[in-house]
Design a protein around this motif. Sequence first.
Motif, mmCIF file in Angstrom:
data_model
loop_
_atom_site.group_PDB
_atom_site.id
_atom_site.type_symbol
_atom_site.label_atom_id
_atom_site.label_comp_id
_atom_site.label_asym_id
_atom_site.label_seq_id
_atom_site.Cartn_x
_atom_site.Cartn_y
_atom_site.Cartn_z
ATOM 1 N N PHE A 5 0.754 -1.135 0.086
ATOM 2 C CA PHE A 5 -0.014 0.132 0.119
ATOM 3 C C PHE A 5 0.838 1.230 -0.098
ATOM 4 O O PHE A 5 1.718 1.320 0.766
ATOM 5 C CB PHE A 5 -0.802 0.102 1.335
ATOM 6 C CG PHE A 5 -2.073 -1.120 1.195
ATOM 7 C CD1 PHE A 5 -1.764 -2.405 1.477
ATOM 8 C CD2 PHE A 5 -3.264 -0.772 0.847
ATOM 9 C CE1 PHE A 5 -2.750 -3.400 1.307
ATOM 10 C CE2 PHE A 5 -4.266 -1.490 0.649
ATOM 11 C CZ PHE A 5 -3.994 -3.071 1.108
ATOM 12 N N HIS A 6 0.830 2.180 -0.961
ATOM 13 C CA HIS A 6 1.530 3.377 -1.175
ATOM 14 C C HIS A 6 0.446 4.677 -0.867
ATOM 15 O O HIS A 6 -0.685 4.373 -0.896
ATOM 16 C CB HIS A 6 1.883 3.380 -2.606
ATOM 17 C CG HIS A 6 3.039 2.394 -3.104
ATOM 18 N ND1 HIS A 6 4.270 2.584 -3.264
ATOM 19 C CD2 HIS A 6 2.668 0.915 -3.350
ATOM 20 C CE1 HIS A 6 4.924 1.576 -3.443
ATOM 21 N NE2 HIS A 6 3.843 0.652 -3.703
ATOM 22 N N CYS A 7 1.256 5.438 -0.560
ATOM 23 C CA CYS A 7 0.544 7.074 -0.308
ATOM 24 C C CYS A 7 0.195 7.345 -1.478
ATOM 25 O O CYS A 7 0.817 7.358 -2.602
ATOM 26 C CB CYS A 7 1.372 8.122 0.313
ATOM 27 S SG CYS A 7 0.765 9.774 0.143
ATOM 28 N N LYS A 8 -1.324 7.867 -1.813
ATOM 29 C CA LYS A 8 -1.819 8.169 -3.184
ATOM 30 C C LYS A 8 -1.351 9.452 -3.306
ATOM 31 O O LYS A 8 -1.190 9.714 -4.753
ATOM 32 C CB LYS A 8 -3.342 8.075 -2.957
ATOM 33 C CG LYS A 8 -4.090 8.145 -4.336
ATOM 34 C CD LYS A 8 -5.482 8.228 -4.237
ATOM 35 C CE LYS A 8 -6.284 6.534 -4.253
ATOM 36 N NZ LYS A 8 -7.415 6.699 -4.021
ATOM 37 N N ALA A 9 -0.971 10.392 -2.584
ATOM 38 C CA ALA A 9 -0.344 11.574 -2.960
ATOM 39 C C ALA A 9 0.935 11.380 -3.613
ATOM 40 O O ALA A 9 1.283 12.045 -4.604
ATOM 41 C CB ALA A 9 -0.674 12.490 -1.808
ATOM 42 N N GLY A 65 3.184 8.260 -3.457
ATOM 43 C CA GLY A 65 3.744 7.030 -3.959
ATOM 44 C C GLY A 65 4.561 6.389 -2.987
ATOM 45 O O GLY A 65 5.135 5.223 -3.238
ATOM 46 N N ASN A 66 4.818 6.825 -1.554
ATOM 47 C CA ASN A 66 5.600 6.412 -0.679
ATOM 48 C C ASN A 66 5.076 5.184 -0.207
ATOM 49 O O ASN A 66 3.676 5.097 0.169
ATOM 50 C CB ASN A 66 5.641 7.449 0.672
ATOM 51 C CG ASN A 66 6.623 6.970 1.668
ATOM 52 O OD1 ASN A 66 7.672 6.328 1.369
ATOM 53 N ND2 ASN A 66 6.373 7.489 3.055
ATOM 54 N N PRO A 81 9.896 1.797 10.006
ATOM 55 C CA PRO A 81 9.369 2.677 11.045
ATOM 56 C C PRO A 81 9.299 4.118 10.758
ATOM 57 O O PRO A 81 8.425 4.663 11.088
ATOM 58 C CB PRO A 81 10.651 2.462 12.077
ATOM 59 C CG PRO A 81 11.132 1.184 11.692
ATOM 60 C CD PRO A 81 10.954 1.008 10.289
ATOM 61 N N ASP A 82 9.990 4.668 9.594
ATOM 62 C CA ASP A 82 9.893 5.911 9.120
ATOM 63 C C ASP A 82 9.177 6.318 7.915
ATOM 64 O O ASP A 82 9.140 7.203 7.412
ATOM 65 C CB ASP A 82 11.217 6.599 9.157
ATOM 66 C CG ASP A 82 12.315 5.610 8.037
ATOM 67 O OD1 ASP A 82 11.719 4.759 7.497
ATOM 68 O OD2 ASP A 82 13.285 5.957 7.942
ATOM 69 N N ALA A 83 8.135 5.170 7.744
ATOM 70 C CA ALA A 83 7.318 5.267 6.453
ATOM 71 C C ALA A 83 6.375 6.218 6.729
ATOM 72 O O ALA A 83 5.827 6.915 6.003
ATOM 73 C CB ALA A 83 6.757 3.861 6.005
ATOM 74 N N VAL A 84 5.881 6.529 8.082
ATOM 75 C CA VAL A 84 5.190 7.294 8.746
ATOM 76 C C VAL A 84 5.545 8.110 9.887
ATOM 77 O O VAL A 84 6.321 8.040 10.307
ATOM 78 C CB VAL A 84 3.673 6.408 9.141
ATOM 79 C CG1 VAL A 84 3.097 5.610 7.996
ATOM 80 C CG2 VAL A 84 4.242 5.656 10.099
#
Length: 127
Positions: free
Chosen positions: A41-45, A47-48, A72-75
């Motif tokens: 699952f990626h950030c829609k804005a 792509g992260n 851990p640092d994805a969010v």
Amino acid sequence: MQEEQSLTFEHLTPEEYKVMREGATEPPYSNDFVEVKDGVFHCKACGNPLFKAEDKFDSGTGWPSFIQPITPDAVQYKTDWKMFVPRIEVLCGKCQSHLGHVFDDGPKPTGKRFCMNGVALKVQKDT
Ligand SMILES: [Zn+2]
């Protein structure tokens, strides 16, 4: 058919904008991500990469729920005082879009429940 390549904020629908930029919560069962069993699952804005499908569990809430982020640092986290009781808001680690909230009533081993808005996510199958 044209591939969705790099979505920026200008491409967000009004519903996506409300959730990701203004911190709104989508109605439960507003997407079929609850059924997704594999992929990332990626950030829609921006792509992260945020969550793996294997860390997803059925929370019964109607929102896609995960036990942990992909790294851990994805969010990022922020205390949200919108409700009577403070909640921990979850933001994209890259573009700071609002994604959802994290609660301490998740299953083992983390005990965390990352309760996400499906509208803020896009899923990509592993290749
Ligand atoms: Zn992002």
